[in-house]
Design a protein around this motif. Structure first.
Motif, PDB file in Angstrom:
ATOM      1  N   PRO A  95      22.072   4.691   1.600  1.00  0.00           N
ATOM      2  CA  PRO A  95      23.737   4.577   1.286  1.00  0.00           C
ATOM      3  C   PRO A  95      24.018   3.356   1.518  1.00  0.00           C
ATOM      4  N   GLY A  96      25.283   2.634   0.928  1.00  0.00           N
ATOM      5  CA  GLY A  96      25.870   1.291   1.187  1.00  0.00           C
ATOM      6  C   GLY A  96      24.683   0.451   0.680  1.00  0.00           C
ATOM      7  N   ALA A  97      24.176   0.503  -0.350  1.00  0.00           N
ATOM      8  CA  ALA A  97      23.034  -0.461  -0.903  1.00  0.00           C
ATOM      9  C   ALA A  97      23.463  -1.670  -1.425  1.00  0.00           C
ATOM     10  N   ALA A  98      24.819  -1.939  -1.448  1.00  0.00           N
ATOM     11  CA  ALA A  98      25.491  -3.191  -1.763  1.00  0.00           C
ATOM     12  C   ALA A  98      25.773  -3.930  -0.646  1.00  0.00           C
ATOM     13  N   GLY A  99      25.687  -3.505   0.606  1.00  0.00           N
ATOM     14  CA  GLY A  99      25.999  -4.209   1.736  1.00  0.00           C
ATOM     15  C   GLY A  99      25.105  -5.147   2.146  1.00  0.00           C
ATOM     16  N   GLY A 100      25.241  -5.730   3.509  1.00  0.00           N
ATOM     17  CA  GLY A 100      24.292  -7.006   3.819  1.00  0.00           C
ATOM     18  C   GLY A 100      22.918  -5.891   4.100  1.00  0.00           C
ATOM     19  N   VAL A 101      22.978  -5.299   5.197  1.00  0.00           N
ATOM     20  CA  VAL A 101      21.824  -4.606   5.451  1.00  0.00           C
ATOM     21  C   VAL A 101      21.347  -3.849   4.738  1.00  0.00           C
ATOM     22  N   SER A 161      21.399  -4.147   1.239  1.00  0.00           N
ATOM     23  CA  SER A 161      20.666  -4.871   0.252  1.00  0.00           C
ATOM     24  C   SER A 161      19.500  -5.574   0.617  1.00  0.00           C
ATOM     25  N   ALA A 162      19.443  -5.947   2.006  1.00  0.00           N
ATOM     26  CA  ALA A 162      18.135  -6.302   2.461  1.00  0.00           C
ATOM     27  C   ALA A 162      16.979  -5.223   2.529  1.00  0.00           C
ATOM     28  N   LEU A 163      17.463  -3.971   2.936  1.00  0.00           N
ATOM     29  CA  LEU A 163      16.517  -2.950   3.131  1.00  0.00           C
ATOM     30  C   LEU A 163      16.149  -2.626   1.556  1.00  0.00           C
ATOM     31  N   THR A 164      16.903  -2.683   0.664  1.00  0.00           N
ATOM     32  CA  THR A 164      16.451  -2.417  -0.680  1.00  0.00           C
ATOM     33  C   THR A 164      15.221  -3.325  -1.278  1.00  0.00           C
ATOM     34  N   GLN A 165      15.514  -4.714  -0.858  1.00  0.00           N
ATOM     35  CA  GLN A 165      14.542  -5.623  -1.144  1.00  0.00           C
ATOM     36  C   GLN A 165      13.304  -5.476  -0.351  1.00  0.00           C
ATOM     37  N   VAL A 166      13.387  -5.043   0.896  1.00  0.00           N
ATOM     38  CA  VAL A 166      12.090  -4.923   1.693  1.00  0.00           C
ATOM     39  C   VAL A 166      11.282  -3.586   1.191  1.00  0.00           C
ATOM     40  N   ALA A 185      31.520  -2.862  -9.393  1.00  0.00           N
ATOM     41  CA  ALA A 185      30.943  -4.006  -8.897  1.00  0.00           C
ATOM     42  C   ALA A 185      29.691  -3.663  -8.031  1.00  0.00           C
ATOM     43  N   LYS A 186      30.018  -2.844  -6.935  1.00  0.00           N
ATOM     44  CA  LYS A 186      28.984  -2.795  -5.991  1.00  0.00           C
ATOM     45  C   LYS A 186      27.746  -2.036  -6.829  1.00  0.00           C
ATOM     46  N   ARG A 187      27.991  -1.169  -7.620  1.00  0.00           N
ATOM     47  CA  ARG A 187      27.014  -0.291  -8.315  1.00  0.00           C
ATOM     48  C   ARG A 187      26.201  -1.300  -9.032  1.00  0.00           C
ATOM     49  N   ARG A 188      26.636  -2.331  -9.860  1.00  0.00           N
ATOM     50  CA  ARG A 188      26.009  -3.178 -10.766  1.00  0.00           C
ATOM     51  C   ARG A 188      25.039  -4.107  -9.625  1.00  0.00           C
ATOM     52  N   PHE A 189      25.656  -4.707  -8.461  1.00  0.00           N
ATOM     53  CA  PHE A 189      24.978  -5.569  -7.418  1.00  0.00           C
ATOM     54  C   PHE A 189      23.773  -4.820  -7.142  1.00  0.00           C
ATOM     55  N   ALA A 190      23.995  -3.415  -6.750  1.00  0.00           N
ATOM     56  CA  ALA A 190      22.855  -2.823  -5.876  1.00  0.00           C
ATOM     57  C   ALA A 190      21.723  -2.687  -7.197  1.00  0.00           C
ATOM     58  N   ASP A 196      21.096  -4.606  -9.899  1.00  0.00           N
ATOM     59  CA  ASP A 196      20.714  -5.806  -9.850  1.00  0.00           C
ATOM     60  C   ASP A 196      19.491  -6.363  -8.810  1.00  0.00           C
ATOM     61  N   ASN A 197      19.947  -5.906  -7.638  1.00  0.00           N
ATOM     62  CA  ASN A 197      19.236  -6.175  -6.234  1.00  0.00           C
ATOM     63  C   ASN A 197      17.853  -5.350  -6.198  1.00  0.00           C
ATOM     64  N   GLY A 198      17.624  -4.163  -7.122  1.00  0.00           N
ATOM     65  CA  GLY A 198      16.426  -3.605  -7.182  1.00  0.00           C
ATOM     66  C   GLY A 198      16.332  -2.015  -6.858  1.00  0.00           C
TER      67      GLY A 198
END
Length: 337
Positions: A157-163, A165-170, A186-191, A193-195
């Motif tokens: 949850p909150g995949a576009a936030g600081g933690v 987005s990092a958790l998604t990458q890891v 915007a947050k949906r697209r960001f998440a 695009d982040n993986g």
């Protein structure tokens, strides 16, 4: 070595806790490194949720007032105290408040820290990107909560936030499928695009059904929760058999429904719930530093990418906190001296 009189610098302090107006830019004496210390001249200063808690005076590990917030700083070692390793002079380093005797302290143009605290950064990591490394460290620690069990899928949850987005990458770097929530296009697209593989409904009532639909009815191996409330209960229902939910904050407070009763109702899945705080590593310094070294290696190798950075001048720290308070930040927010 350091001069006894190093002049003045700008720092941001909180004298009376409150809203963004509590953040005051002041001129203070530039600190002189004591024996065994180094002084780091800031290039980039990270801004995050612990800074808000210090500003509000509610941080469990609150420094004494007047307090300088700030949990991470990237800069150049410009002065050495007696006995500090000479090879550190001129190096670009990351200072994380997790390595300091007292939290905060990084909202300043310069900071003196024990020579053992900074992390030397490879040239291939840009200063603004390096400010996101403590979030990657936290994400690695969160993923370790599985205890070595295979993790093929996660819910963030909150995949576009600081933690988030990092958790998604890891999680992606470790081979897991990532499902997340995000409010607004915007947050949906960001998440995505982040993986993140898919973004599910930002609604606890629909969360578990959406996750099961995307996983063939199975659910996810791990779910992370920083909200609490009904989100924590929904996260449990989204888990696969033998799955684990990791609760690392309670922004919305405790669930209305008794959590153990919910888990017993789902007994056939043999679920686990773990609470987590990065402060656990306050007593595990070697493991804590190893996590950040792993984060540096992952970013240097391109296996984890820093999120986009929103940079504001240090003088606009109040505006930065207004953005945080509204939840209007995508990626990492930093101050530039």
């Amino acid at each position: 070595m350091a001069s006894a009189d190093a002049g003045t610098m700008r720092a941001i302090r909180v004298h009376t806790p409150g809203g963004p107006e509590a953040l005051v830019v002041e001129d203070l004496p530039t600190p002189v490194p004591a024996p065994g210390e180094v002084r780091v001249r800031a290039e980039v200063i990270g801004v995050g949720r612990p800074d808000v808690l210090i500003r509000q005076g509610t941080y469990k590990w609150m420094p004494p007032l007047p307090a300088v917030p700030g949990a991470e700083l990237v800069g150049i070692v410009e002065a050495l105290g007696d006995g500090a390793p000479r090879e550190l002079l001129g190096q670009r380093v990351l200072v994380s408040a997790r390595e300091l005797p007292q939290r905060g302290g990084c909202y300043a143009e310069a900071i003196c820290v024990p020579a053992s605290a900074p992390f030397v950064l490879p040239e291939r990591i840009a200063p603004a990107d390096a400010a996101s490394l403590p979030n990657v460290q936290l994400a690695l620690a969160l993923m370790q909560c599985a205890g070595g069990a295979p993790v093929g899928s996660v819910l963030i949850p909150g995949a576009a936030g600081g933690v988030g987005s990092a958790l998604t990458q890891v999680a992606r770097a470790k081979g897991a499928r990532v499902f997340g929530t995000a409010r607004g296009e915007a947050k949906r697209r960001f998440a995505l695009d982040n993986g993140a593989e898919a973004i599910v409904a930002a609604d606890p009532a629909a969360l578990a059904d959406d996750v099961r639909a995307l996983t063939g009815g199975r659910g996810v191996d791990m779910a992370f929760d920083h909200l609490g409330g009904e989100w924590l209960t929904a996260g449990l229902h989204a888990l696969a058999p033998m799955g684990m939910l990791v609760s690392y904050n309670l922004v919305l407070g405790f669930p209305q429904r008794e959590t153990l009763k919910e888990m017993r109702a789902l007994l056939g899945r043999s679920l686990a719930l773990r609470t987590f705080s990065m402060h656990t590593y306050d007593e595990l310094p070697a493991q804590r530093r190893a996590l950040l070294e792993e984060a540096i290696a992952l970013m240097a190798a391109g296996r984890v990418k820093a999120p986009p950075t929103l940079s504001l001048p240090m003088a606009q720290v109040r505006q930065a906190h207004e953005l945080l308070d509204r939840g209007d930040v995508l990626g990492k927010l930093v101050l530039v001296p």
